[in-house]
Design a protein around this motif. Structure first.
Motif, PDB file in Angstrom:
ATOM      1  N   GLU A 174       0.822  -1.209   0.000  1.00 34.31           N
ATOM      2  CA  GLU A 174       0.000   0.000   0.000  1.00 34.31           C
ATOM      3  C   GLU A 174       0.860   1.265   0.000  1.00 34.31           C
ATOM      4  O   GLU A 174       0.555   2.236  -0.705  1.00 34.31           O
ATOM      5  CB  GLU A 174      -0.941  -0.010   1.199  1.00 34.31           C
ATOM      6  CG  GLU A 174      -2.090  -0.985   1.052  1.00 34.31           C
ATOM      7  CD  GLU A 174      -2.938  -0.701  -0.181  1.00 34.31           C
ATOM      8  OE1 GLU A 174      -3.303   0.465  -0.399  1.00 34.31           O
ATOM      9  OE2 GLU A 174      -3.214  -1.650  -0.932  1.00 34.31           O
ATOM     10  N   TYR A 233       2.345   1.573  -3.566  1.00 32.48           N
ATOM     11  CA  TYR A 233       1.365   2.027  -4.558  1.00 32.48           C
ATOM     12  C   TYR A 233       1.085   3.525  -4.412  1.00 32.48           C
ATOM     13  O   TYR A 233       0.951   4.251  -5.406  1.00 32.48           O
ATOM     14  CB  TYR A 233       0.047   1.256  -4.418  1.00 32.48           C
ATOM     15  CG  TYR A 233       0.141  -0.223  -4.676  1.00 32.48           C
ATOM     16  CD1 TYR A 233       1.098  -0.761  -5.532  1.00 32.48           C
ATOM     17  CD2 TYR A 233      -0.742  -1.108  -4.052  1.00 32.48           C
ATOM     18  CE1 TYR A 233       1.171  -2.122  -5.761  1.00 32.48           C
ATOM     19  CE2 TYR A 233      -0.681  -2.475  -4.282  1.00 32.48           C
ATOM     20  CZ  TYR A 233       0.283  -2.983  -5.130  1.00 32.48           C
ATOM     21  OH  TYR A 233       0.353  -4.331  -5.343  1.00 32.48           O
ATOM     22  N   ILE A 264       0.706  -7.959 -10.557  1.00 33.82           N
ATOM     23  CA  ILE A 264      -0.201  -7.328  -9.580  1.00 33.82           C
ATOM     24  C   ILE A 264       0.041  -5.824  -9.455  1.00 33.82           C
ATOM     25  O   ILE A 264      -0.912  -5.038  -9.550  1.00 33.82           O
ATOM     26  CB  ILE A 264      -0.101  -8.034  -8.219  1.00 33.82           C
ATOM     27  CG1 ILE A 264      -0.669  -9.460  -8.337  1.00 33.82           C
ATOM     28  CG2 ILE A 264      -0.836  -7.246  -7.136  1.00 33.82           C
ATOM     29  CD1 ILE A 264      -0.503 -10.295  -7.091  1.00 33.82           C
ATOM     30  N   GLU A 272      -2.665  -2.969 -10.447  1.00 35.62           N
ATOM     31  CA  GLU A 272      -3.205  -2.206  -9.317  1.00 35.62           C
ATOM     32  C   GLU A 272      -3.072  -0.706  -9.566  1.00 35.62           C
ATOM     33  O   GLU A 272      -4.017   0.070  -9.324  1.00 35.62           O
ATOM     34  CB  GLU A 272      -2.471  -2.594  -8.038  1.00 35.62           C
ATOM     35  CG  GLU A 272      -3.148  -2.167  -6.762  1.00 35.62           C
ATOM     36  CD  GLU A 272      -4.463  -2.878  -6.511  1.00 35.62           C
ATOM     37  OE1 GLU A 272      -5.375  -2.231  -5.956  1.00 35.62           O
ATOM     38  OE2 GLU A 272      -4.593  -4.064  -6.879  1.00 35.62           O
ATOM     39  N   ASN A 294      -5.546   0.305 -12.299  1.00 32.44           N
ATOM     40  CA  ASN A 294      -6.922   0.299 -11.777  1.00 32.44           C
ATOM     41  C   ASN A 294      -7.187   1.530 -10.925  1.00 32.44           C
ATOM     42  O   ASN A 294      -8.237   2.169 -11.038  1.00 32.44           O
ATOM     43  CB  ASN A 294      -7.168  -0.962 -10.947  1.00 32.44           C
ATOM     44  CG  ASN A 294      -7.268  -2.221 -11.801  1.00 32.44           C
ATOM     45  OD1 ASN A 294      -7.579  -2.153 -12.993  1.00 32.44           O
ATOM     46  ND2 ASN A 294      -7.012  -3.372 -11.206  1.00 32.44           N
ATOM     47  N   ARG A 295      -6.248   1.868 -10.067  1.00 30.16           N
ATOM     48  CA  ARG A 295      -6.453   2.993  -9.142  1.00 30.16           C
ATOM     49  C   ARG A 295      -6.377   4.346  -9.853  1.00 30.16           C
ATOM     50  O   ARG A 295      -6.973   5.324  -9.401  1.00 30.16           O
ATOM     51  CB  ARG A 295      -5.432   2.929  -8.012  1.00 30.16           C
ATOM     52  CG  ARG A 295      -5.593   1.701  -7.138  1.00 30.16           C
ATOM     53  CD  ARG A 295      -4.685   1.731  -5.928  1.00 30.16           C
ATOM     54  NE  ARG A 295      -4.735   0.480  -5.182  1.00 30.16           N
ATOM     55  CZ  ARG A 295      -4.290   0.321  -3.953  1.00 30.16           C
ATOM     56  NH1 ARG A 295      -3.748   1.354  -3.299  1.00 30.16           N
ATOM     57  NH2 ARG A 295      -4.364  -0.845  -3.341  1.00 30.16           N
TER      58      ARG A 295
END
Length: 567
Positions: free
Chosen positions: A205, A208, A238, A242, A245-246
């Motif tokens: 997290e 990202y 991944i 990710e 997508n975000r």
């Protein structure tokens, strides 16, 4: 010990891994010789080699030996370093998880804390984890873009940067203190077992969040571009999904290549520098009418790019995608008044001159380093302390770049996000990324960069590569394909100008690299690979147009082949 004695020692040792013993039992004499004629080299890029039994292979015993040397080095740094511990990451290759856990056990046997990811992660996230957890260093188990038969071992310092040569020398000295790698077989006490901590979600997290922070135009119309993405069976699967997508980008993944397959079953090669890595992505891109193709190598530090232009997909080299990123990032920093007071960009001595020309337009200084992102990371750390210059970009010709230095290694998830943003930004203006590159050629001249390699395996091959470099060093050509050599840089010794003046080469760690500057503005560099049995030849050719540059490249490649064969 002789080759036969070393072989017998391994075969009969009580701690030999049973799978390796079975492999030893099947070896013929030629295989024994290659597996035991030397110890696998631990160099400035760590270790990388063929998986298998023997002192010249990557296996649990040679991994243990390397980690033992690293552990001793950490102990020398004091109790605080021991408590800070080491972060450990690994990719999808055969034995990567096993090597990661073996490394953690060796560290714990010395009382050193180890933080191990619960599953495969990208190399840049390992670099990030070292910094995020305030560790004393890091270990990454990966062979990067090498074929499936390989694995490797990279070491990081407390700044998340791969070890520079002077630190590597300390580790090597400690590795050489290990008399027998087979004797390293730690049995941990309950207290030592507690020193091994598994890590995952919290680090993800935080990573990202930092990757998403690099966006310069987060509100760009993302519906304009469709992306085809492949992780080539590796660790990018991944994190890149990710991040897309975000941030809201449209992408279609090459699902056959999204499984973490150590055999790389659905790709010809996991190396984005080679066309075979793009086969399935190109088919999917044509089906989906995608604007760009993004291909990451297995440990997600390198990224290759394909761009749909005039109805066809054009594959960009690392130099070309780097140049497009420079133009986009620097133009946006300028237009948004975000360019720092003393901006600096880093690249290497084998990286194209085009990037430097673009940077100069935006009043960004370029500093060059030797090949290896660790040298760029070292520069970043230096200016982080002195504050005299501010980092704005770093890249290598080998398809690796770093947008923001919260990581201290090449970072493909960052590069994927920024390329996607650049593609959307320019499409809104009616341009593809190839149009941007062609505009740069119109402005600065046409550059064509390429690379050839001479593969020479085994002990004889290594000696031959040394001989080629030695001969080119001592018998410098005055002409290469009818172009006069106007400057010669020997990164072991000196600079020789056209007029014969000689000066000392400064600012670089001594390295076996040669570079010939030609009168037409082109240059050719030669170096042995740090990770493969190859002698590499780099060409940065400046031409009046693409055809002229292509013709010159053909002539230079032919000339260097003749020179190397004659040595």
């Amino acid at each position: 010990m002789s080759i036969q004695e070393s072989y017998q020692h391994w075969y009969q040792h009580p701690f030999i891994d049973p799978n390796l013993k079975a492999e030893l039992a099947q070896m013929n004499e030629e295989e024994k010789a290659d597996a035991f004629y030397t110890n696998i080299d631990f160099g400035t890029a760590g270790m990388r080699g063929l998986l298998g039994a023997g002192t010249n292979r990557i296996n649990v015993h040679t991994i243990n030996k390397a980690t033992d040397g690293f552990a001793r080095t950490i102990l020398e740094q004091g109790e605080e370093a021991v408590k800070k511990g080491i972060a450990i990451g690994y990719d999808n290759r055969h034995m990567s998880y096993e090597f990661a856990m073996a490394s953690a056990k060796v560290l714990a046997s010395y009382g050193i804390c180890a933080y191990v990811f619960t599953s495969l992660r990208p190399t840049p996230e390992l670099s990030f984890a070292v910094r995020y957890l305030h560790c004393a260093g890091g270990i990454m188990i990966t062979a990067s873009h090498n074929p499936k038969e390989y694995n490797g071992y990279k070491l990081y310092d407390d700044k998340g940067c791969q070890l520079v040569p002077e630190l590597v020398e300390k580790v090597i000295q400690n590795i050489n203190m290990v008399k027998d790698e087979l004797d390293i077989h730690p049995t941990l006490s309950e207290a030592q077992k507690q020193l091994i901590t598994m890590i995952d979600h919290d680090i993800d997290e935080a990573y990202y969040k930092e990757v998403l922070s690099i966006q310069l135009n987060p509100d760009v119309d993302k519906s304009l571009v469709k992306i085809v993405f492949t992780p080539e069976h590796g660790t990018a699967n991944i994190p890149v999904k990710e991040v897309f997508n975000r941030s809201g980008y449209q992408y279609v993944a090459v699902e056959e290549q999204c499984t973490p397959d150590p055999n790389f079953s659905m790709t010809k090669t996991p190396n984005p520098e080679e066309k075979g890595a793009y086969e399935l992505a190109l088919k999917l891109a044509e089906k989906e009418n995608a604007d760009i193709i993004l291909v990451c190598d297995p440990d997600a530090d390198r990224m290759g790019v394909g761009v749909k232009h005039d109805g066809e997909y054009v594959l960009l080299t690392g130099n070309q995608s780097g140049s497009v990123l420079i133009e986009y990032i620097f133009s946006q920093l300028r237009d948004k008044n975000l360019m720092p007071a003393h901006p600096v960009m880093f690249n290497t001595v084998v990286t194209s001159d085009l990037g430097e020309a673009i940077a100069k337009k935006y009043n960004v200084e370029t500093e060059k380093t030797l090949t290896g992102f660790k040298f760029i990371g070292e520069k970043v750390a230096k200016y982080e302390v002195t504050k005299e210059k501010q980092y704005v970009f770093g890249y290598e010709e080998s398809y690796g770049s770093l947008i923001k230095p919260f990581v201290r290694d090449k970072d493909a998830p960052q590069a994927c996000l920024m390329l996607a943003e650049a593609a959307a930004f320019y499409k809104a203006k009616g341009k593809t990324l190839v149009d941007v590159l062609n505009d740069l050629y119109d402005e600065f001249g046409t550059y064509q960069e390429s690379q050839t390699s001479l593969t020479l395996k085994g002990e004889e091959g290594a000696a031959r590569i040394k001989q080629i470099l030695s001969d080119l060093r001592t018998s410098k050509p005055d002409l290469i394909a009818d172009q006069k050599v106007i400057r010669f840089e020997d990164y072991k010794e000196q600079i020789v100008e056209e007029n014969g003046n000689v000066s000392t080469l400064s600012g670089f760690t001594k390295s076996d690299v040669l570079k010939f500057y030609l009168k037409d503005g082109s240059w050719i560099a030669i170096r042995p690979s740090g990770t493969e049995p190859k002698c590499k030849f780099y060409y940065c050719v400046k031409g009046e147009d693409k055809q002229d540059a292509a013709n010159k490249t053909t002539a230079f490649v032919s000339a260097m082949k003749e020179l190397s064969e004659a040595s």
